[in-house]
Design a protein around this motif. Structure first.
Motif, mmCIF file in Angstrom:
data_model
loop_
_atom_site.group_PDB
_atom_site.id
_atom_site.type_symbol
_atom_site.label_atom_id
_atom_site.label_comp_id
_atom_site.label_asym_id
_atom_site.label_seq_id
_atom_site.Cartn_x
_atom_site.Cartn_y
_atom_site.Cartn_z
ATOM 1 N N LEU A 35 44.799 30.665 46.794
ATOM 2 C CA LEU A 35 44.029 29.831 45.862
ATOM 3 C C LEU A 35 44.497 30.099 44.427
ATOM 4 O O LEU A 35 44.712 29.176 43.648
ATOM 5 C CB LEU A 35 42.533 30.132 45.999
ATOM 6 N N LEU A 36 44.671 31.390 44.119
ATOM 7 C CA LEU A 36 45.148 31.750 42.780
ATOM 8 C C LEU A 36 46.478 31.076 42.490
ATOM 9 O O LEU A 36 46.694 30.520 41.411
ATOM 10 C CB LEU A 36 45.268 33.273 42.669
ATOM 11 N N SER A 37 47.382 31.091 43.477
ATOM 12 C CA SER A 37 48.682 30.481 43.230
ATOM 13 C C SER A 37 48.537 28.969 43.032
ATOM 14 O O SER A 37 49.223 28.380 42.202
ATOM 15 C CB SER A 37 49.673 30.823 44.345
ATOM 16 N N GLN A 38 47.608 28.340 43.761
ATOM 17 C CA GLN A 38 47.399 26.897 43.566
ATOM 18 C C GLN A 38 46.830 26.590 42.185
ATOM 19 O O GLN A 38 47.241 25.632 41.524
ATOM 20 C CB GLN A 38 46.423 26.345 44.612
ATOM 21 N N VAL A 39 45.886 27.410 41.749
ATOM 22 C CA VAL A 39 45.274 27.161 40.440
ATOM 23 C C VAL A 39 46.323 27.306 39.338
ATOM 24 O O VAL A 39 46.411 26.490 38.413
ATOM 25 C CB VAL A 39 44.083 28.122 40.202
ATOM 26 N N ILE A 40 47.153 28.346 39.465
ATOM 27 C CA ILE A 40 48.205 28.542 38.467
ATOM 28 C C ILE A 40 49.175 27.365 38.479
ATOM 29 O O ILE A 40 49.566 26.832 37.440
ATOM 30 C CB ILE A 40 48.955 29.870 38.723
ATOM 31 N N GLU A 41 49.499 26.915 39.691
ATOM 32 C CA GLU A 41 50.411 25.783 39.852
ATOM 33 C C GLU A 41 49.867 24.536 39.142
ATOM 34 O O GLU A 41 50.578 23.873 38.373
ATOM 35 C CB GLU A 41 50.571 25.516 41.355
ATOM 36 N N VAL A 42 48.604 24.228 39.371
ATOM 37 C CA VAL A 42 47.997 23.040 38.744
ATOM 38 C C VAL A 42 47.977 23.190 37.226
ATOM 39 O O VAL A 42 48.318 22.267 36.484
ATOM 40 C CB VAL A 42 46.560 22.801 39.269
ATOM 41 N N ALA A 43 47.615 24.379 36.747
ATOM 42 C CA ALA A 43 47.550 24.595 35.304
ATOM 43 C C ALA A 43 48.935 24.457 34.663
ATOM 44 O O ALA A 43 49.066 24.049 33.517
ATOM 45 C CB ALA A 43 46.959 25.964 35.005
ATOM 46 N N PHE B 247 55.224 34.789 45.045
ATOM 47 C CA PHE B 247 54.841 35.779 46.061
ATOM 48 C C PHE B 247 53.387 35.621 46.503
ATOM 49 O O PHE B 247 53.013 35.935 47.616
ATOM 50 C CB PHE B 247 55.089 37.201 45.531
ATOM 51 N N LEU B 248 52.549 35.073 45.595
ATOM 52 C CA LEU B 248 51.118 34.955 45.904
ATOM 53 C C LEU B 248 50.856 34.127 47.148
ATOM 54 O O LEU B 248 49.985 34.432 47.956
ATOM 55 C CB LEU B 248 50.381 34.303 44.729
ATOM 56 N N ALA B 249 51.611 33.044 47.266
ATOM 57 C CA ALA B 249 51.348 32.083 48.339
ATOM 58 C C ALA B 249 51.504 32.708 49.723
ATOM 59 O O ALA B 249 50.910 32.247 50.694
ATOM 60 C CB ALA B 249 52.256 30.879 48.189
ATOM 61 N N THR B 250 52.309 33.775 49.813
ATOM 62 C CA THR B 250 52.572 34.355 51.124
ATOM 63 C C THR B 250 51.659 35.549 51.437
ATOM 64 O O THR B 250 51.697 36.095 52.530
ATOM 65 C CB THR B 250 54.034 34.863 51.197
ATOM 66 N N LEU B 251 50.812 35.915 50.480
ATOM 67 C CA LEU B 251 49.977 37.091 50.699
ATOM 68 C C LEU B 251 48.792 36.780 51.601
ATOM 69 O O LEU B 251 48.289 35.670 51.623
ATOM 70 C CB LEU B 251 49.441 37.625 49.369
ATOM 71 N N THR B 252 48.362 37.806 52.331
ATOM 72 C CA THR B 252 47.166 37.609 53.150
ATOM 73 C C THR B 252 45.914 38.040 52.395
ATOM 74 O O THR B 252 44.808 37.905 52.893
ATOM 75 C CB THR B 252 47.249 38.431 54.446
ATOM 76 N N GLU C 189 28.607 41.941 42.719
ATOM 77 C CA GLU C 189 29.705 41.515 43.566
ATOM 78 C C GLU C 189 30.923 42.326 43.169
ATOM 79 O O GLU C 189 31.169 42.545 41.995
ATOM 80 C CB GLU C 189 29.982 40.036 43.321
ATOM 81 N N ARG C 190 31.693 42.717 44.177
ATOM 82 C CA ARG C 190 32.835 43.532 43.838
ATOM 83 C C ARG C 190 33.895 42.692 43.154
ATOM 84 O O ARG C 190 34.171 41.578 43.556
ATOM 85 C CB ARG C 190 33.401 44.177 45.104
ATOM 86 N N ASP C 191 34.445 43.220 42.093
ATOM 87 C CA ASP C 191 35.449 42.486 41.352
ATOM 88 C C ASP C 191 36.821 42.937 41.811
ATOM 89 O O ASP C 191 37.123 44.111 41.819
ATOM 90 C CB ASP C 191 35.262 42.780 39.862
ATOM 91 N N THR C 192 37.641 42.007 42.246
ATOM 92 C CA THR C 192 38.969 42.362 42.707
ATOM 93 C C THR C 192 40.001 41.845 41.711
ATOM 94 O O THR C 192 39.682 40.990 40.888
ATOM 95 C CB THR C 192 39.256 41.706 44.063
ATOM 96 N N PRO C 193 41.220 42.341 41.801
ATOM 97 C CA PRO C 193 42.274 41.825 40.915
ATOM 98 C C PRO C 193 42.444 40.312 41.057
ATOM 99 O O PRO C 193 42.692 39.631 40.072
ATOM 100 C CB PRO C 193 43.522 42.568 41.404
ATOM 101 N N VAL C 194 42.298 39.790 42.287
ATOM 102 C CA VAL C 194 42.458 38.344 42.473
ATOM 103 C C VAL C 194 41.369 37.592 41.707
ATOM 104 O O VAL C 194 41.643 36.614 41.003
ATOM 105 C CB VAL C 194 42.423 37.958 43.967
#
Ligand code: ZN
Length: 612
Positions: free
Chosen positions: A495-503, A484-489, A457-462
Motif C-alpha cells: 500500500l505504501l508503495s502504491q501511495v508513493i507511486e500515485v503521489a 523493493f516495497l512492492a515485494t515485501l510481505t 495502536e502500535r506504530d510501525t515504520p510502515v
C-alpha cells in the motif's frame, strides 16, 4: 476504485477546491493557527474539537473521529451521494465532470425510483382496504401519523405488485433486485411472486428520505400459519439491515435538537411513540444493534437509551447490545437501558400511560455501568471474596473493549467499587499484556482493526512512512528507490508503495486527493485515519518555512524506508534460519549469508528516532 469518474479528475477537483470555503458555508469556522476549528457538526459538543486543515484539504474531529475530504464532507453533512458531491464541487469550481459512456446516475437510481413508486401504490391500496383500515383503528394510529410514516398495504394474492410493475424483463429484474418479488426455480419453470402479501407496509427510508426497503406486518387471521408476523426486505443494493434504523429520517424531520434517542424493537413502537409526542425514537430492524447503528445514533445525539422487554429474552438482547456498544462508548456519550414491565411493549405502554409517564421511565433507565455490573454479579455471591474476584475477572475483557480515556477510567472505578478493589489495581489487571520488544520491531500495523480514535495502536515504520507521505505528498518525489516495497510481505508495504507511486505521478495531489483515491477500497478508512493524525517531524526546528518542513519530512521518510528495508531483511533472515540447513538451496544459503551480514552491520542513516 471509484465510480466511473476518472481518478485524475477527482484529484484535480480536490486541488482546485478549498475545503475551508466548502465547510464554512455550512459551519462557522474560527481560525486557530494554520488550521480552522469549530464545534463538530457530526456530534454534539460544547468545546470545538473539529478541525479543518487547508494544507491537507482534510477535516478531522478529535471528539468523534469523523474525518475526510471536501467530498466526504458533502456526503456526510448534506447526505449527498458520491456523484452528487463531485458534481456540486465541480460546478462551484467551474469544472465539468467527464462522463464515460453509458451515463448512469449512480448504481441505484432506477431502484430508488421503483421502490418509491411501489410505496405510493401500497398507499393507494391502504385507502381501499377495510382490513388494513380496521387494524390501524384498533392500534389507534391516526391519519397524520400514517402519512408521516407513509404506511401502506400490500393486498392479498400472489402477484398484484408483479402485475402492476413487472411489465418488462428489466422491470421484473428490478423488482427482484429490490426484494419485492421472489423468483424461484429453474429457467424453464420459474415461479415468481410478490414477497409481501396481505401485509401492512412500513417503508424504510434512508437519510435523504428515499425508500430503500419495507417491513410488512401480516394482517388477517386467515394466514396459513406458516407466514411470519413481521417480514423485512432482504439485503439489497439499497438496504442493509445492519446499518439502517427505522424512523431515523422521520425523527430528524420532526426534531431540530435531539437530546437523546430511544431505540426500540418494533415498527409499531416507533409509530405509537411518535404519535404520542415521543418523536426521538428509532427501531433496529430485527437485528441486534451493530457498531454501525451506534455510529449513526451517536452522530445525532450523545445519549442513547435502549428499550427492551423486561423478560429473559429482553435481557439477553440488551446484553448483546451492550457488548456491541462497548467499543463505541467514550467520554460525553451516554448509553442507558430501559426495561419494560413483563408483557408490555412501548406501543401498549405509551397508549395506556401517555407520554409523561413513559418519559419518566426513560429518565429512570439504567446506566451502562450499572447494567454491566448488575448482569455480571447476578449469579455470583457478591458477599464473598471469591464472588467479587470472579466479577473482576468477568468484567476485565469487557472493559478492555472500551477505548482508553475518561469513560473507561470511570467504568473501572465503578467496577472496582463493586468488588472492593482499589481502582488502580483493577486498571492494572485490565491493561493488556505489556508490549513486547522495541517499538520499532513491533508487529504489523493494525490495518484490519484501525478503530477510530483508539489510542495505543502500535506504530510501525510502515505506518509512520505512510503518515508522512499522506501529510506531505510532495516528498514522495525524493523518497528514492521504493521498488523493493512492492515485494515485501510486511503488512502495509505494498500500500505504501502504491501511495508513493500515485503521489509521484500526480505532483499537485493533496492529502485529500490521495485519500480519495482509495475511497472504495477497504484500506481507505485506514489511510484517512493516518492522514488525520499530525506528524511530529524529527527535526523540530523545521517549523514554519515550507521548504524546511518538506526537507525534514523527506529525511524522515528516507529514514523510515531504510528501516523498513532492514526489517524485511530481518524477517527473511529469520525465515531462512528457522528452516533446517539441509533444506536450503545453494542460492538460499548465499542469500542467508548476505542477510546475516547486512542485518548485523550497524545501521547507517537509520530511522529518524535514532536520537532516542
Ligand atoms: Zn465530532
Amino acid at each position: 476504485m471509484s465510480n466511473r469518474i476518472p481518478q485524475d479528475f477527482i484529484a484535480e477537483l480536490l486541488a482546485r477546491t478549498d475545503i475551508v470555503e466548502v465547510i464554512s458555508r455550512r459551519v462557522t469556522l474560527k481560525r486557530a493557527g494554520s488550521e480552522f476549528s469549530a464545534c463538530c457538526p457530526f456530534h454534539n459538543e460544547k468545546t470545538p474539537s473539529f478541525t479543518v486543515s487547508p494544507a491537507k484539504q482534510f477535516y478531522h474531529c478529535f471528539g468523534c473521529g469523523e474525518h475526510g475530504t471536501a467530498i466526504s464532507f458533502l456526503m456526510n453533512h448534506d447526505h449527498m451521494g458520491f456523484i452528487d458531491a463531485v458534481e456540486e464541487l465541480a460546478s462551484a469550481a467551474g469544472m465539468e465532470v467527464p462522463r464515460t459512456a453509458g451515463r448512469h446516475d449512480g448504481p441505484g437510481e432506477a431502484l430508488f425510483e421503483l421502490s418509491s413508486a411501489v410505496m405510493a401504490w401500497y398507499r393507494q391500496q391502504l385507502s381501499r382496504s377495510t382490513e388494513a383500515q380496521r387494524y390501524l383503528a384498533e392500534r389507534q394510529v391516526d391519519e397524520q401519523t400514517a402519512d408521516t410514516f407513509l404506511l401502506g398495504y400490500a393486498p392479498e394474492g400472489w402477484d398484484p405488485v408483479l402485475k402492476a410493475f413487472g411489465n418488462s424483463a428489466d422491470a421484473v429484474r428490478n423488482l427482484t433486485d429490490v426484494g419485492l418479488v421472489i423468483s424461484r426455480g429453474e429457467d424453464g419453470e420459474q415461479r415468481r411472486y410478490d414477497r409481501f402479501r396481505q401485509r401492512l407496509m412500513f417503508p424504510i427510508r434512508d437519510a435523504r428520505g428515499r425508500v430503500i426497503g419495507f417491513g410488512g406486518r401480516l394482517l388477517g387471521g386467515s394466514g396459513d400459519g406458516k407466514q411470519p408476523k413481521y417480514l423485512n426486505s432482504p439485503e439489497t443494493a439499497l438496504f442493509h439491515k445492519g446499518r439502517e434504523l427505522y424512523g431515523m429520517y422521520e425523527m430528524r424531520r420532526a426534531l431540530r435538537k435531539i437530546q437523546r434517542v430511544i431505540v426500540v424493537e418494533g415498527y409499531m413502537d416507533v409509530i405509537a411513540l411518535h404519535q404520542h409526542g415521543v418523536a426521538n425514537v428509532v427501531a433496529t430492524l430485527g437485528t441486534s444493534t451493530t457498531a454501525d447503528h451506534l455510529t449513526r445514533l451517536f452522530r445525532v445525539s450523545d445519549e442513547v437509551v435502549f428499550c427492551f422487554d423486561g423478560d429473559r429474552a429482553g435481557r439477553a438482547a440488551a446484553w448483546r447490545a451492550l457488548r456491541n456498544a462497548l467499543p463505541e462508548v467514550r467520554e460525553g456519550r451516554q448509553l442507558r437501558f430501559l426495561f419494560l414491565p413483563d408483557g408490555d411493549d412501548p406501543d401498549s405502554l405509551v397508549r395506556a400511560e401517555g407520554r409523561e409517564r413513559f418519559e419518566q421511565r426513560v429518565d429512570a433507565s439504567v446506566a451502562l455501568s450499572k447494567f454491566l455490573i448488575g448482569q455480571l454479579s447476578q449469579e455470583l455471591a457478591m458477599d464473598t471474596v471469591d464472588g467479587r474476584a470472579r466479577l473482576a475477572e468477568l468484567a476485565r475483557p469487557l472493559i478492555a473493549q472500551v477505548p482508553e480515556g475518561v469513560y473507561r477510567e470511570l467504568l473501572v472505578g465503578e467496577v472496582a467499587d463493586a468488588v472492593g478493589l482499589p481502582a488502580a489495581s483493577l486498571a492494572q489487571r485490565i491493561a493488556s499484556p505489556a508490549p513486547h520488544g522495541a517499538a520499532s520491531n513491533a508487529g504489523p500495523p493494525a490495518t484490519g482493526r484501525a478503530r477510530r480514535g483508539r489510542r495505543g495502536e502500535r506504530d510501525t515504520p510502515v505506518r509512520r512512512a505512510l503518515r508522512l507521505v499522506l501529510n506531505y505528498p510532495a516528498i514522495a518525489a525524493d523518497a528514492g528507490d521504493v521498488e523493493f516495497l512492492a515485494t515485501l510481505t510486511l503488512p502495509g508495504a505494498s500500500l505504501l508503495s502504491q501511495v508513493i507511486e500515485v503521489a509521484r505521478t500526480c505532483p499537485d495531489i493533496t492529502t485529500a486527493g490521495l485519500v480519495e483515491r482509495w475511497r472504495d477500497d477497504p484500506v481507505g478508512r485506514h489511510l484517512g485515519t493516518l492522514a488525520a493524525q499530525p506528524v511530529l517531524l524529527e527535526d523540530q526546528s523545521a517549523q514554519g518555512a515550507v521548504e524546511d518542513m518538506s526537507a525534514a519530512a523527506t529525511a524522515d521518510l528516507r529514514g523510515w524506508l531504510e528501516e523498513i528495508r532492514r526489517l524485511s531483511c530481518q524477517q527473511r533472515k529469520d525465515e531462512l534460519e528457522a528452516r533446517p540447513v539441509a533444506s536450503l538451496s545453494a542460492d538460499e544459503k548465499q542469500e542467508l549469508q548476505q542477510l546475516q551480514h547486512l542485518v548485523r552491520r550497524p545501521r547507517t542513516g537509520g530511522p529518524p528516532d535514532r536520537a532516542r
